[in-house]
Design a protein around this motif. Sequence first.
Motif, PDB file in Angstrom:
ATOM      1  N   ASP A 177      29.166  39.887 -23.813  1.00 56.42           N
ATOM      2  CA  ASP A 177      28.120  39.955 -22.790  1.00 56.42           C
ATOM      3  C   ASP A 177      27.314  38.656 -22.797  1.00 56.42           C
ATOM      4  O   ASP A 177      27.105  38.056 -23.856  1.00 56.42           O
ATOM      5  N   PRO A 178      26.842  38.227 -21.632  1.00 57.85           N
ATOM      6  CA  PRO A 178      25.997  37.032 -21.600  1.00 57.85           C
ATOM      7  C   PRO A 178      24.671  37.294 -22.301  1.00 57.85           C
ATOM      8  O   PRO A 178      24.186  38.425 -22.323  1.00 57.85           O
ATOM      9  N   VAL A 179      24.104  36.257 -22.880  1.00 58.44           N
ATOM     10  CA  VAL A 179      22.826  36.347 -23.579  1.00 58.44           C
ATOM     11  C   VAL A 179      21.916  35.264 -23.008  1.00 58.44           C
ATOM     12  O   VAL A 179      22.362  34.148 -22.748  1.00 58.44           O
ATOM     13  N   GLU A 180      20.642  35.603 -22.806  1.00 58.80           N
ATOM     14  CA  GLU A 180      19.724  34.649 -22.189  1.00 58.80           C
ATOM     15  C   GLU A 180      18.624  34.205 -23.154  1.00 58.80           C
ATOM     16  O   GLU A 180      17.864  35.022 -23.668  1.00 58.80           O
ATOM     17  N   LEU A 181      18.552  32.903 -23.390  1.00 58.69           N
ATOM     18  CA  LEU A 181      17.468  32.312 -24.169  1.00 58.69           C
ATOM     19  C   LEU A 181      16.273  32.144 -23.244  1.00 58.69           C
ATOM     20  O   LEU A 181      16.381  31.519 -22.181  1.00 58.69           O
ATOM     21  N   VAL A 182      15.116  32.693 -23.624  1.00 61.73           N
ATOM     22  CA  VAL A 182      13.955  32.655 -22.735  1.00 61.73           C
ATOM     23  C   VAL A 182      12.750  31.943 -23.333  1.00 61.73           C
ATOM     24  O   VAL A 182      11.816  31.598 -22.603  1.00 61.73           O
TER      25      VAL A 182
ATOM     26  N   VAL B 236      12.388  25.199 -16.533  1.00 63.79           N
ATOM     27  CA  VAL B 236      13.371  26.139 -15.994  1.00 63.79           C
ATOM     28  C   VAL B 236      12.718  27.493 -15.765  1.00 63.79           C
ATOM     29  O   VAL B 236      12.023  28.021 -16.642  1.00 63.79           O
ATOM     30  N   ASP B 237      12.922  28.047 -14.580  1.00 63.63           N
ATOM     31  CA  ASP B 237      12.455  29.407 -14.317  1.00 63.63           C
ATOM     32  C   ASP B 237      13.433  30.387 -14.942  1.00 63.63           C
ATOM     33  O   ASP B 237      14.636  30.315 -14.702  1.00 63.63           O
ATOM     34  N   GLY B 238      12.934  31.306 -15.728  1.00 68.65           N
ATOM     35  CA  GLY B 238      13.811  32.268 -16.395  1.00 68.65           C
ATOM     36  C   GLY B 238      14.208  31.731 -17.751  1.00 68.65           C
ATOM     37  O   GLY B 238      13.392  31.616 -18.657  1.00 68.65           O
ATOM     38  N   GLY B 239      15.458  31.391 -17.920  1.00 68.34           N
ATOM     39  CA  GLY B 239      15.915  30.901 -19.216  1.00 68.34           C
ATOM     40  C   GLY B 239      17.289  30.272 -19.122  1.00 68.34           C
ATOM     41  O   GLY B 239      17.805  30.027 -18.031  1.00 68.34           O
ATOM     42  N   PHE B 240      17.886  30.037 -20.273  1.00 66.25           N
ATOM     43  CA  PHE B 240      19.236  29.490 -20.359  1.00 66.25           C
ATOM     44  C   PHE B 240      20.202  30.624 -20.677  1.00 66.25           C
ATOM     45  O   PHE B 240      20.107  31.237 -21.736  1.00 66.25           O
ATOM     46  N   GLU B 241      21.129  30.890 -19.771  1.00 73.79           N
ATOM     47  CA  GLU B 241      22.121  31.939 -20.028  1.00 73.79           C
ATOM     48  C   GLU B 241      23.291  31.367 -20.827  1.00 73.79           C
ATOM     49  O   GLU B 241      23.861  30.338 -20.464  1.00 73.79           O
TER      50      GLU B 241
END
Length: 208
Positions: free
Chosen positions: A91-96, A124-129
């Motif tokens: 599953d993708p994981v998002e660094l926020v 960056v809006d949101g995070g790095f996926e």
Amino acid sequence: MNITTNFGAPMRNSVRLAGMILCAATLAFTATACGGNTEAAKDNASSQETHREASRGQAITAVDPWIKAAGAGDTHAMTAAFMTLKNSTDDPVELVSATVEGAELIELHETVADDHGATIMRKVDGGFEIPAQGERILEPGGEHIMLMELSADFVAGDVVDITLGFASGEELVVPATVREFSGAQEEYAHEETAKQGEHGHEDHDSDH
């Protein structure tokens, strides 16, 4: 006949008694076996859960994490952290977010070119996926973790912990080595006309 009859009755009783003993022994063995299987199942479940916990702990790894050396008294008092984040899950994981002792303000940034060709460092809006079974590279001239409002010096050779925060609520503490980096001599000048969270770069190599 009487002898045969009298002899046959005790034999039947003996067979019946033997059958009862065998049945009881069978029940006892079954109960013991079931109990053993239950304990084995519990042990197996515990082992699997421990393995899952360990797997979760190893799900996200940071390869070659480092921070550009900088001093709290430097112009603009900024620096950046870089690494390659690998995701071994399906599953993708998002660094926020990220926190580092000695930096009062930390943002996730990307580096892009504006309409005039100048290099802009933008929040960056949101995070790095981080894609499933994939990686995301944070590097000079590209995406990075920006450390601002420094309250401590980041001296080459030191090891500094970076706490990465993910959208899931989980955290990962990454020891990062502080390095001198000659490609990071550009000016970090805030542009009055830029969007909030953007910074202009005065250099041409776009390294941090």
